[in-house]
Design a protein around this motif. Structure first.
Motif, short mmCIF file in Angstrom:
data_model
loop_
_atom_site.label_atom_id
_atom_site.label_comp_id
_atom_site.label_asym_id
_atom_site.label_seq_id
_atom_site.Cartn_x
_atom_site.Cartn_y
_atom_site.Cartn_z
N PRO A 152 -10.46 -47.88 7.42
CA PRO A 152 -9.91 -46.87 6.83
C PRO A 152 -10.93 -45.58 6.76
N ILE A 153 -10.40 -44.35 6.75
CA ILE A 153 -11.35 -43.23 6.67
C ILE A 153 -10.86 -42.34 5.48
N ILE A 154 -11.79 -41.78 4.85
CA ILE A 154 -11.83 -40.93 3.77
C ILE A 154 -11.52 -39.25 4.18
N THR A 155 -10.45 -38.79 3.79
CA THR A 155 -10.19 -37.43 4.27
C THR A 155 -9.76 -36.72 3.22
N TYR A 156 -9.62 -35.31 3.34
CA TYR A 156 -9.30 -34.40 2.35
C TYR A 156 -10.07 -34.35 1.02
N GLN A 157 -11.29 -34.44 1.24
CA GLN A 157 -12.39 -34.74 0.04
C GLN A 157 -12.30 -35.77 -0.74
N GLY A 158 -11.51 -36.86 -0.02
CA GLY A 158 -11.07 -37.97 -1.00
C GLY A 158 -9.91 -38.01 -1.49
N ALA A 159 -9.10 -37.10 -1.14
CA ALA A 159 -7.60 -37.25 -1.55
C ALA A 159 -6.61 -38.41 -0.80
N LEU A 160 -7.18 -38.74 0.24
CA LEU A 160 -6.35 -39.70 0.85
C LEU A 160 -7.48 -40.38 1.93
N VAL A 161 -7.21 -41.70 1.38
CA VAL A 161 -7.85 -43.00 2.49
C VAL A 161 -6.73 -43.66 3.30
N LYS A 162 -6.92 -43.57 4.43
CA LYS A 162 -5.91 -44.01 5.36
C LYS A 162 -6.39 -44.87 6.34
N ASN A 163 -5.85 -46.08 6.86
CA ASN A 163 -6.13 -46.97 7.71
C ASN A 163 -6.12 -46.20 9.20
N LEU A 164 -7.16 -46.39 9.88
CA LEU A 164 -6.98 -45.62 11.13
C LEU A 164 -6.26 -46.44 12.43
#
Length: 237
Positions: free
Chosen positions: A30-42
């Motif tokens: 999973p990667i942390i995106t939108y400054q931490g607003a979304l953690v989503k599995n690649l």
């Protein structure tokens, strides 16, 4: 990663943009995106953590920007919306590699649950605005800067630090076993909440003051130095 560590990226970029970078690195976590607003599995696109800008705060930002003629962007369902098709939106699109739609109805964007909202302007103007808008929104939202000319508005728990700890819990990793490395204002919570908070040698001074350790700059392989000093020497003995 071969030694059993979980390695990921934490970025202010939208997922679609960050996924290209992570994919190029061969990451399958999973990667942390939108400054931490979304953690989503690649791999399967599963969402592990999500915090959108509270609707009342997002509406207030939309009205604030409209009254002052500011360039505003919003992000919903990993799509980017800009208030105008201008040099700012085109430059940002080129930087992120992501297309955008133009809308004059940002109140609709606000009500849909935006991952973040972004104002692009001169650094000095944004610094003044950060204080004014921050006081206006209070605890309903979090403001940060990823670059001198980018002011980002997010959910109060949309930080790289919150996301890091959530991801660590997902993998059964204790806080003490985490390392957060950053260089800009939006990395503050990351290095404060990580077991070991590291500022790059080229980091803003505020981040260096809060860090447990300051490594070499990005042009001097500072991240590599951290991995070798705090990870590989310990795992390889």
């Amino acid at each position: 990663a071969a030694e059993g560590c979980v390695v990921t990226i934490a970025t202010g970029r939208m997922y679609a943009s960050a996924a290209r970078v992570a994919g190029g690195l061969g990451l399958n976590v999973p990667i942390i995106t939108y400054q931490g607003a979304l953690v989503k599995n690649l791999i399967d696109g599963k969402v592990l953590y999500e915090r959108t800008v509270p609707v009342d705060a997002a509406l207030a930002v939309a009205r604030y920007a409209a009254e002052r003629g500011l360039h505003l962007q919003g992000y919903v369902d990993d799509k980017m919306y800009a208030v105008a098709d201008n040099e700012k939106s085109r430059a940002y699109s080129k930087l992120s590699g992501i297309p955008y739609d133009v809308t004059d109805d940002f109140e609709s964007i606000a009500r849909q649950g935006a991952a973040k909202m972004l104002v692009i302007d001169e650094p000095e103007k944004l610094d003044r605005m950060m204080d004014e808008l921050g006081a206006y929104l209070g605890e309903e939202a979090r403001l940060t800067k990823s670059k001198p000319h980018f002011l980002e508005i997010l959910h109060p728990e949309a930080t790289k630090g919150h996301a890091l700890l959530h991801l660590a819990g997902h993998f059964g990793i204790s806080r003490e076993e985490t390392i957060g490395i950053g260089d800009s204002w939006n990395d503050l919570e990351l290095i404060e909440m990580a077991g070991l908070g590291v500022a790059m040698g080229n980091a803003v001074e505020k981040l260096k003051a809060a860090a447990d350790y300051v490594t070499a700059s990005n042009n001097e392989e500072g991240v590599r130095a951290v991995i070798e000093k705090f990870v590989l020497k310990r795992t390889l003995g």
